[in-house]
Design a protein around this motif. Structure first.
Motif, PDB file in Angstrom:
ATOM      1  N   ARG A 225       0.866  -1.188   0.000  1.00 53.33           N
ATOM      2  CA  ARG A 225       0.000   0.000   0.000  1.00 53.33           C
ATOM      3  C   ARG A 225       0.897   1.231   0.000  1.00 53.33           C
TER       4      ARG A 225
ATOM      5  N   LEU B 156       1.499   8.170  -3.330  1.00 49.97           N
ATOM      6  CA  LEU B 156       2.434   8.859  -4.212  1.00 49.97           C
ATOM      7  C   LEU B 156       2.150  10.357  -4.212  1.00 49.97           C
TER       8      LEU B 156
ATOM      9  N   ALA C 168       5.265   4.532 -11.293  1.00 51.00           N
ATOM     10  CA  ALA C 168       4.105   3.679 -11.054  1.00 51.00           C
ATOM     11  C   ALA C 168       4.300   2.304 -11.694  1.00 51.00           C
TER      12      ALA C 168
ATOM     13  N   CYS D 124       4.440  -1.179  -9.419  1.00 53.48           N
ATOM     14  CA  CYS D 124       3.518  -2.286  -9.673  1.00 53.48           C
ATOM     15  C   CYS D 124       4.242  -3.537 -10.163  1.00 53.48           C
TER      16      CYS D 124
ATOM     17  N   CYS E  24       3.522  -3.541  -5.442  1.00 51.45           N
ATOM     18  CA  CYS E  24       2.504  -2.650  -4.876  1.00 51.45           C
ATOM     19  C   CYS E  24       1.138  -3.021  -5.453  1.00 51.45           C
TER      20      CYS E  24
ATOM     21  N   LEU F 171      -2.488   1.787  -4.726  1.00 55.06           N
ATOM     22  CA  LEU F 171      -1.751   3.025  -4.941  1.00 55.06           C
ATOM     23  C   LEU F 171      -2.714   4.199  -4.876  1.00 55.06           C
TER      24      LEU F 171
ATOM     25  N   ARG G  28      -2.722   8.406  -5.208  1.00 49.70           N
ATOM     26  CA  ARG G  28      -1.984   9.628  -5.520  1.00 49.70           C
ATOM     27  C   ARG G  28      -2.613  10.807  -4.781  1.00 49.70           C
TER      28      ARG G  28
ATOM     29  N   CYS H 159      -3.466  -3.535 -10.735  1.00 52.16           N
ATOM     30  CA  CYS H 159      -3.423  -2.945  -9.402  1.00 52.16           C
ATOM     31  C   CYS H 159      -4.596  -1.995  -9.205  1.00 52.16           C
TER      32      CYS H 159
ATOM     33  N   ALA I 246      -6.000   1.674  -7.964  1.00 57.95           N
ATOM     34  CA  ALA I 246      -5.452   3.030  -7.876  1.00 57.95           C
ATOM     35  C   ALA I 246      -6.564   4.045  -7.716  1.00 57.95           C
TER      36      ALA I 246
END
Length: 242
Positions: A15, A18, A73, A77, A82, A85, A87, A193, A195
């Protein structure tokens, strides 16, 4: 390790939050993470891993713009495992009612960027993970933050002249303009993933009599929202997403 990241496998959490500014990543780690350890400092892309509310979380600076975001990124990943994610960035808002550090939860991105050109037999539309979006929306309400959910426009150019028809983005419902969202969601989609991009509104986008964009200062809410509200929302979303 990768070409842009000196962290060893396992040193970056599944986890991760960013941000653009390395000083912001440092502030987040020192202020909100328990037992934070600096695991990468190559190119000042500071990455710290610690715990937040009992959950292992990393925070990392990835710079500005789509290409930089796409590099980091992708590697997070692909090479570091990860899975979630978030941002936390800043943006210019189109809506008159927006105030300083209101938060936009980006449901999907439109873009002027060419990073996905020639990749598909059509136009790819990257979107947020619905579960993360719902988690962030719920937590934001608990924190009594002013949020908007909807489409955002990702631009390669920050400073634009009269040839750029940004009024069309506003007319078609885009909430704000930023520079990393399409790359961020594209990398997450490629590697399966989850996001979510959330951005704090730090300036208003308005127009002069010729239709040219102007950046204007926005008033604060009462009580005022801040960057710390945004990063806490991002950390809570990353930590508590199911």
């Amino acid at each position: 390790m990768t070409m842009h990241n000196d962290a060893n496998p396992g040193e970056i959490a599944e986890r991760i939050v960013l941000v653009g500014d390395p000083n912001r990543a440092k502030h987040m780690a020192e202020t909100y993470l328990q037992d934070a350890v600096l695991v990468n400092k190559t190119r000042c892309a500071y990455c710290y891993t610690g715990t937040y509310e009992g959950v292992r979380v990393s925070v990392m600076a990835v710079g500005m713009g789509g290409p930089s975001m796409l590099i980091y990124a992708t590697e997070l990943c692909r090479d570091y495992g990860c899975k979630i994610l978030v941002r936390a960035g800043t943006s210019g808002g189109y809506l008159e009612e927006m105030r300083n550090f209101d938060i936009v939860l980006s449901q999907a991105t439109s873009t002027t960027s060419g990073i996905n050109d020639n990749m598909f037999n059509g136009h790819f539309s990257p979107v947020a993970d619905f579960g993360l979006l719902c988690t962030a929306d719920r937590i934001a309400k608990e924190m009594k933050l002013t949020t908007y959910v909807g489409g955002t426009i990702c631009n390669d150019r920050l400073y634009r002249d009269e040839t750029y028809k940004s009024k069309m983005w506003k007319q078609y419902g885009m909430l704000c303009s930023e520079q990393e969202g399409t790359a961020f969601y594209t990398a997450a989609a490629q590697f399966g993933c989850r996001a979510l991009m959330m951005v704090g509104i730090t300036t208003g986008i308005r127009y002069d009599e010729n239709g040219n964009e102007m950046f204007v200062e926005l008033p604060d809410r009462d009580p005022a929202h801040s960057m710390d509200d945004l990063v806490q929302l991002a950390l809570k979303t990353a930590a508590h997403a199911e």
